[in-house]
Design an enzyme around this catalytic site. Structure first.
Site, PDB file in Angstrom:
ATOM      1  CG  ASP A 129      -1.928   1.092   1.259  1.00 30.54           C
ATOM      2  OD1 ASP A 129      -1.748   2.086   0.530  1.00 30.54           O
ATOM      3  OD2 ASP A 129      -2.909   0.976   2.027  1.00 30.54           O
ATOM      4  CG  HIS A 130       3.132   4.093  -3.154  1.00 32.10           C
ATOM      5  ND1 HIS A 130       4.124   4.485  -2.284  1.00 32.10           N
ATOM      6  CD2 HIS A 130       3.665   4.239  -4.389  1.00 32.10           C
ATOM      7  CE1 HIS A 130       5.188   4.863  -2.961  1.00 32.10           C
ATOM      8  NE2 HIS A 130       4.941   4.717  -4.240  1.00 32.10           N
ATOM      9  NE  ARG A 131      -4.151   3.819   1.588  1.00 32.37           N
ATOM     10  CZ  ARG A 131      -5.273   3.351   2.140  1.00 32.37           C
ATOM     11  NH1 ARG A 131      -6.298   4.174   2.318  1.00 32.37           N
ATOM     12  NH2 ARG A 131      -5.355   2.093   2.520  1.00 32.37           N
TER      13      ARG A 131
END
Length: 472
Positions: free
Chosen positions: A443-445
């Protein structure tokens, strides 16, 4: 007095369940906690125990029908003084739902209390504080059946599977099969124990039952009581393309909703890395040859799982959760490791709790137990809940790499590719080495590209040089 039993909340906020098969019929006398039916939720097949002792008055749903939580399921003719009231059942259900911290899901009762209803998914409520005994499984003249284990239940999507398991004798256990297959065998008059002795230690399919029945000359299967006769096949006009329509329900429906929610909520990034795992494979061969470790099935997935737990300790962002409602990033200081499994019912991801605490042999035992439970179709909703990081073994299908989708709520998932012997640069020369490709989606968040790369490199270093584990 007529008392109705409504479908309870089976856990994890599930709103409905499908009746797989009834084990009682109107007019039958039942005892408290006797199994009434098997129902399938979006996560598991659950045995439904009776909350009353009495006589079955009527069934409110047939096999194959979907029932909403809270809707009437079955009615009993019971003694009003001895049977629990609706309020008692509701209170007990609330108490059971609050018992999430008990891994085995027991509902405890003080010594001397009268027997209480066994609420679905939470285990029996014994009159003493002891753990309830497992239901006895039928045996064949008390004999031990030695069967050869074939591949684990890996018949669905090629990106979620458990590895094959070695042969293991099973003493007097009920053959592994799904509820519809058991019902089909009963209609054909086939004993599944005899089928299991021929097909080996794997889930028995409808085709296995039919093949055995045809060989012994059993009668054709009669229609199930709740089934209408199948319509005669109608020839398709020339040039018309045939179609098969299957209702979207059960695990498939839940999986689809979860994957869509994950794909459109978490921005996925996938990184790949090919690893020389020759040293790991040599270590596995040495461990398998050690007589003191013969009870532990140590394979590549076990070593990868251990390496993942160690690497997550150095890269905690991949073991975190994005809490949108609270506006917080929740960093977990434990690893609840999910192992994606493709079963006959569809994709499930059972969890190994506190996996970071397990040794290599402990991880092997946990994976073995998880495999057996998933293969038998007995994984409970509690065993599927949660998870902080997951592994999917695509190598069992001969696949090298993929882009796995994150389970909802998790920030990372690792796909493990097949081990292949290929030419590779080794100590300045070209040599045949055993290679594996790792694919991690995150998850790039929560995880920056550099953090995802460091995690993958840490896992790779441990597989290339297993001795490095001593440094973690």
């Amino acid at each position: 007095m007529i008392s109705e039993f409504r479908l309870p909340d089976l856990g994890e906020g599930l709103t409905e369940a499908e009746v797989v098969q009834w084990l009682v019929q109107p007019g039958d006398t039942v005892t408290l906690n006797q199994t009434l039916a098997e129902v399938e939720t979006a996560k598991a097949v659950v045995e439904l125990p009776s909350p009353y002792a009495g006589t079955v008055a009527s069934l409110h749903a047939g096999a194959g029908e979907t029932v909403a939580v809270g809707a009437p399921l079955i009615a009993f003719d019971v003694d009003g003084e001895d049977s629990p009231s609706g309020d008692d059942l509701a209170a007990a259900a609330g108490a059971a739902s609050a018992a999430d911290d008990r891994a085995d899901g027991e509902v405890k009762a003080d010594a001397g209390e009268k027997a209480q209803p066994n609420l679905v998914g939470y285990g029996a409520a014994p009159s003493s504080g002891a753990r309830p005994a497992r239901r006895a499984r039928r045996s064949v003249a008390a004999a031990t059946i030695d069967v050869t284990t074939e591949a684990a239940v890996n018949a669905a999507a090629p990106h979620d599977a458990l590895p094959p398991a070695a042969a293991e004798p099973i003493v007097g256990e009920r053959p592994r099969s799904t509820p519809p297959v058991r019902a089909h065998a009963k209609r054909r008059g086939v004993d599944l124990v005899l089928v299991a002795a021929e097909v080996g230690d794997r889930v028995i399919t409808r085709a296995d039952v039919d093949a055995y029945a045809d060989r012994i000359g059993a009668a054709p299967a009669a229609p199930a009581p709740d089934e209408a006769p199948a319509p005669a096949s109608v020839p398709q006009p020339r040039g018309e393309r045939a179609q098969t329509r299957t209702p979207i329900k059960g695990v498939r429906k839940h999986t689809a909703q979860a994957m869509v929610r994950s794909a459109f909520t978490a921005p996925h990034v996938t990184t790949f890395h090919t690893v020389d795992v020759t040293a790991t494979m040599e270590l596995i061969e040495q461990l398998r040859a050690d007589r003191s470790l013969t009870e532990h099935r140590i394979g590549p997935l076990v070593v990868v799982a251990r390496a993942v737990c160690l690497a997550l300790g150095r890269n905690p962002s991949l073991n975190a959760t994005w809490d949108e409602d609270a506006g917080e990033i929740v960093e977990n200081h434990f690893v609840d490791l999910g192992i994606a499994a493709a079963t006959e019912r569809g994709l499930i991801v059972p969890i190994i709790r506190d996996a970071e605490r397990l040794s290599l042999t402990g991880m092997a035992d946990a994976l073995g137990e998880l495999t057996q439970t998933a293969r038998s179709g007995k994984t409970s909703p509690a065993e599927l809940a949660g998870g902080t990081f997951s592994i999917t073994n695509i190598g069992v299908f001969g696949i090298d790499a993929g882009t796995p989708i994150l389970p909802p709520g998790q920030s990372g998932i690792l796909a493990v590719g097949a081990v292949r012997r290929q030419p590779w640069e080794y100590k300045g020369e070209i040599a045949l080495r055993q290679l594996m490709t790792l694919s991690v989606s995150f998850d790039h968040r929560l995880v920056d590209g550099a953090e995802g790369a460091r995690f993958l490199k840490d896992v790779a270093d441990l597989l290339e040089q297993p001795g490095r584990a001593m440094l973690f």
